[in-house]
Scaffold this active site. Structure first.
Site, mmCIF file in Angstrom:
data_model
loop_
_atom_site.group_PDB
_atom_site.id
_atom_site.type_symbol
_atom_site.label_atom_id
_atom_site.label_comp_id
_atom_site.label_asym_id
_atom_site.label_seq_id
_atom_site.Cartn_x
_atom_site.Cartn_y
_atom_site.Cartn_z
ATOM 1 N N LYS A 1 1.111 -0.924 -0.144
ATOM 2 C CA LYS A 1 -0.193 -0.245 -0.136
ATOM 3 C C LYS A 1 0.496 0.971 0.198
ATOM 4 O O LYS A 1 2.011 1.101 -0.026
ATOM 5 C CB LYS A 1 -0.964 -0.098 1.371
ATOM 6 C CG LYS A 1 -2.112 1.320 0.972
ATOM 7 C CD LYS A 1 -3.539 0.234 0.820
ATOM 8 C CE LYS A 1 -4.526 1.078 0.012
ATOM 9 N NZ LYS A 1 -5.603 0.263 -0.112
ATOM 10 N N ASP B 1 -7.025 4.436 -4.894
ATOM 11 C CA ASP B 1 -7.840 4.419 -2.952
ATOM 12 C C ASP B 1 -8.484 5.623 -2.949
ATOM 13 O O ASP B 1 -8.330 5.756 -3.735
ATOM 14 C CB ASP B 1 -6.521 3.387 -2.136
ATOM 15 C CG ASP B 1 -6.953 3.248 -1.678
ATOM 16 O OD1 ASP B 1 -7.715 2.381 -1.187
ATOM 17 O OD2 ASP B 1 -7.186 4.385 0.219
HETATM 18 P P1 NDP Z 1 -12.997 7.456 -2.828
HETATM 19 O O1 NDP Z 1 -12.189 8.613 -2.825
HETATM 20 O O2 NDP Z 1 -13.605 7.228 -3.834
HETATM 21 O O3 NDP Z 1 -14.578 8.285 -1.244
HETATM 22 C C1 NDP Z 1 -13.919 8.182 -0.935
HETATM 23 C C2 NDP Z 1 -14.899 8.643 0.925
HETATM 24 O O4 NDP Z 1 -14.927 8.250 1.698
HETATM 25 C C3 NDP Z 1 -15.725 10.200 0.076
HETATM 26 O O5 NDP Z 1 -17.203 10.084 0.206
HETATM 27 C C4 NDP Z 1 -15.229 10.511 1.146
HETATM 28 O O6 NDP Z 1 -15.805 12.034 1.211
HETATM 29 C C5 NDP Z 1 -15.126 9.672 2.241
HETATM 30 N N1 NDP Z 1 -14.209 9.764 3.396
HETATM 31 C C6 NDP Z 1 -12.882 9.469 3.142
HETATM 32 N N2 NDP Z 1 -12.182 9.959 4.024
HETATM 33 C C7 NDP Z 1 -13.202 10.298 5.517
HETATM 34 C C8 NDP Z 1 -13.002 10.498 6.743
HETATM 35 N N3 NDP Z 1 -12.483 10.625 6.922
HETATM 36 N N4 NDP Z 1 -14.381 10.464 6.933
HETATM 37 C C9 NDP Z 1 -15.459 10.485 6.153
HETATM 38 N N5 NDP Z 1 -15.906 10.467 5.218
HETATM 39 C C10 NDP Z 1 -14.543 9.732 4.389
HETATM 40 O O7 NDP Z 1 -12.001 7.053 -1.944
HETATM 41 P P2 NDP Z 1 -12.605 4.786 -2.524
HETATM 42 O O8 NDP Z 1 -14.242 4.691 -2.872
HETATM 43 O O9 NDP Z 1 -11.901 4.275 -3.259
HETATM 44 O O10 NDP Z 1 -12.143 4.402 -0.875
HETATM 45 C C11 NDP Z 1 -13.380 3.972 0.317
HETATM 46 C C12 NDP Z 1 -13.015 2.970 0.771
HETATM 47 O O11 NDP Z 1 -12.664 1.465 0.087
HETATM 48 C C13 NDP Z 1 -11.411 3.478 1.677
HETATM 49 O O12 NDP Z 1 -11.411 2.458 2.633
HETATM 50 C C14 NDP Z 1 -11.415 2.311 0.415
HETATM 51 O O13 NDP Z 1 -9.409 1.810 1.001
HETATM 52 C C15 NDP Z 1 -11.578 0.859 0.339
HETATM 53 N N6 NDP Z 1 -11.156 0.269 -0.420
HETATM 54 C C16 NDP Z 1 -11.026 1.234 -1.943
HETATM 55 C C17 NDP Z 1 -11.052 0.178 -3.116
HETATM 56 C C18 NDP Z 1 -11.422 0.917 -4.561
HETATM 57 O O14 NDP Z 1 -11.028 -0.306 -5.052
HETATM 58 N N7 NDP Z 1 -11.477 1.842 -4.735
HETATM 59 C C19 NDP Z 1 -10.430 -1.344 -2.859
HETATM 60 C C20 NDP Z 1 -10.822 -1.760 -1.717
HETATM 61 C C21 NDP Z 1 -10.985 -0.367 -0.357
HETATM 62 P P3 NDP Z 1 -15.200 13.072 1.298
HETATM 63 O O15 NDP Z 1 -14.675 13.129 -0.606
HETATM 64 O O16 NDP Z 1 -15.972 14.485 1.799
HETATM 65 O O17 NDP Z 1 -13.688 13.090 1.294
#
Ligand code: NDP
Length: 452
Positions: free
Chosen positions: A126, A166
């Protein structure tokens, strides 16, 4: 917890101070692995878990860049290469101001087990940076990505380490990172996944994590002869994972009613339909706006800011299923109790480690269908693995082919977790099932390869 595992945890905490998420992730796996160590001394004698908690390599580097006004900024970049026992390091890059070494070690550690579950030959890693792409112009994001890759390219390669996206790293960032890698190394290779469709990407990669989390929920429901049709579902986040979780829920005739971001959540009791979802995707991916704007466009919905501390009222909304898809530790112990009180009996974790340990304990004690992130969100990295296969073959598979393989892989992950949990006298406990099945695959490879 047994004495050897307690000793190990003491060492992990002493050796890795100030890294609470890493301690949490190791502790959770240790509680499962001790069931294996109790049955088979080989795994203990070869110090396999002790070796797994130590990254094979960590790189940390300066990322200087210039903003649109000509001001110079310095961020910190990382790549944690945790395990290459079963394949090249594989795992995403996160750009978020909260990124630090401990957070990436937790994510890399989780990734090792998750990747092992996918049945594909991928090790775990990562990386990322404490850079916040929010509010930055495309040109600023490009300059940051170029500076980041100027250093990272020394450490990665299609047979060594294959990063992906991510939080904060989507198609735009992967494009800039890939362009810089190609320029410096003078090679066009599958060094990153999540690439654009016309330059080596795979169909269904953007959708894969969200789709996979929904397939996993459907598999869990299937063990009780149920399905997702007409189930009311809470989804957190509004990024990549959340968007495609909602899309697959709609395909399976469920009713998603919430989405969120770091400011707050929207609740739409009529359901988030395809038209509303298309609007959210445009809001987040093109206009890069806030989810609060949803209620101006769809007045039947309400917006609630997330309180800074305590329970999040989103998790108290009555529903059947929950898909936490934002970030780590977004469901605290009170939230877990509220979910249960509101009737939720399926939790499929799209995010990594979104539930605190006390919350997981509540879910397991209550006997609900709880799919931990390692298993439930493995669809993303699984399709990344399929992207690597397509790059190696120099072929592109159809949407149907990739989705069918994703579906099959999620079925296999579910089966491995279910069967392994029963084998270790914990039927229905997908946490033990995922941790142990992942551990055994990596541990057996390490046994074969000697002390390296
Ligand atoms: P994105 O950046 O596309 O979206 C993240 C979302 O989560 C946004 O809505 C963001 O809001 C919110 N968010 C992020 N940090 C915080 C926080 N500290 N508190 C509250 N809301 C938060 O990321 P992904 O959708 O790709 O990833 C989401 C999760 O899924 C993560 O845990 C990631 O590790 C996991 N994941 C992702 C994969 C992938 O293929 N993308 C694969 C496996 C797991 P805001 O815009 O306001 O920050």
């Amino acid at each position: 917890m047994s004495d050897p595992v307690r000793d190990l945890m003491t060492q992990v905490v002493e050796k890795n101070p100030g890294e609470p998420e890493f301690h949490q992730a190791v502790h959770e796996v240790a509680e499962s692995v001790e069931l294996v160590l109790a049955r088979d001394a080989r795994y203990r004698d070869h110090m396999l878990f002790e070796r797994m908690v130590e990254p094979e390599r960590v790189v940390m580097f300066r990322v200087p860049w210039v903003d649109d006004e000509g001001r110079i900024h310095v961020n910190r970049g990382f790549r944690v290469e945790m395990s290459s026992a079963i394949g090249p390091y594989k795992g995403g890059l996160r750009f978020h101001p909260s990124v630090n070494l401990g957070m990436l070690k937790f994510l890399a550690f989780e990734q090792v087990f998750k990747n092992a579950l996918t049945t594909l030959p991928m090790g775990g890693g990562k990386g990322g940076a404490d850079f916040d792409p929010k509010g930055r112009s495309d040109a600023e994001v490009m300059r940051f990505c170029q500076s980041f890759m100027t250093e990272l390219q020394r450490h990665i390669g299609p047979f060594t380490d294959v990063p992906a996206g991510d939080i904060g790293v989507g198609g735009r960032e992967i494009g800039f990172l890939f362009g810089q890698y190609k320029k410096i190394r003078n090679e066009f290779s599958g060094v990153l996944t999540g690439k654009g469709m016309n330059w080596g990407g795979s169909l269904v990669r953007p959708e894969a994590t969200g789709y996979g989390a929904v397939y996993f929920a459907a598999e869990m429901l299937g063990t009780r002869g149920e399905h997702l049709e007409r189930k009311v579902c809470l989804v957190s986040g509004s990024g990549n994972v959340a968007q495609y979780t909602v899309e697959k829920l709609l395909d399976l005739h469920a009713t998603p009613v919430t989405l969120s971001d770091s400011i707050g959540f929207i609740h739409d009791p009529d359901g988030i339909d395809r038209e509303k979802l298309a609007w959210v995707i445009e809001l987040k991916e093109v206009r890069r706006g806030r989810i609060a704007e949803y209620v101006d466009r769809f007045p039947g919905a309400t917006f609630t800011p997330t309180p800074r501390a305590g329970a999040n009222p989103m998790w108290a909304i009555p529903a059947d299923c929950a898909f936490p898809s934002a970030t780590q530790n977004e469901i605290n112990a009170e939230d877990a109790a509220n979910l249960l009180a509101g009737g939720v009996y399926v939790v499929s974790e799209g995010a990594n480690m979104p539930t605190v340990p006390e919350g997981v304990e509540k879910f397991i004690a209550d006997g609900i269908l709880f799919g931990p992130g390692k298993a439930a969100n493995a669809g993303g990295v699984a399709v990344s693995g399929l992207e690597m296969s397509q790059n190696a073959e120099r072929l592109t598979w159809t949407r149907e082919q990739v989705d069918e393989r994703l579906h099959h892989i999620m079925h296999q992950i579910h089966e491995q977790c279910r069967i392994t949990a029963s084998h270790y006298d914990a039927p229905g406990n997908y946490v033990h099932g995922a941790n142990i099945a992942g551990f055994l695959k990596v541990a057996d490879a390490m046994l074969d390869q000697g002390v390296v």
